[in-house]
Design an enzyme around this catalytic site. Sequence first.
Site, PDB file in Angstrom:
ATOM      1  CE  LYS A  75      -3.707  -5.259   1.070  1.00  0.00           C
ATOM      2  NZ  LYS A  75      -3.396  -6.226   0.065  1.00  0.00           N
ATOM      3  CB  ILE A 127      -2.137  -5.683  -4.199  1.00  0.00           C
ATOM      4  CG1 ILE A 127      -0.948  -5.104  -4.962  1.00  0.00           C
ATOM      5  CG2 ILE A 127      -2.602  -7.002  -4.834  1.00  0.00           C
ATOM      6  CD1 ILE A 127       0.310  -5.949  -4.873  1.00  0.00           C
ATOM      7  N   PRO A 143       0.828  -1.202   0.000  1.00  0.00           N
ATOM      8  CG  PRO A 143      -0.746  -1.526   1.697  1.00  0.00           C
ATOM      9  CD  PRO A 143       0.581  -2.010   1.207  1.00  0.00           C
TER      10      PRO A 143
END
Length: 119
Positions: free
Chosen positions: A33, A65, A2
């Site tokens: 994440k 992602i 990220p």
Amino acid sequence: MPHFRLETNVPKSKVTPELLKKLSAAVAKTLGKPESYVVVTIVPDQLMTWGGDDKPCGTATLMSIGCLGVEQNKKHAAVLYPLLKKELGIPDDRLYITFSDQSSSNVGYTGTTFQTILG
């Protein structure tokens, strides 16, 4: 993977290491994440106007992602806007955040892509 990038006309003096750490933790938490992959970039002191005036404003991109989408982005916005308003004085109506959902094959890391790393 990220990456949160903010370009703003707010002065560099307001961008502290503590703010970068707060944003990093907030991005990791809202995306779910590991923070060890999160990158936060703030580009201050930009010559920037919004609606013809130079009061605090900015444009940002949150790239990840996965973990981005119609409903998820609303949650991410609800986390990021108040933090940027409190810490940098950027009003909600003077900031755009673009959410960019990348495929694992489009993000490189350690000489390969996340598609190879993640399988």
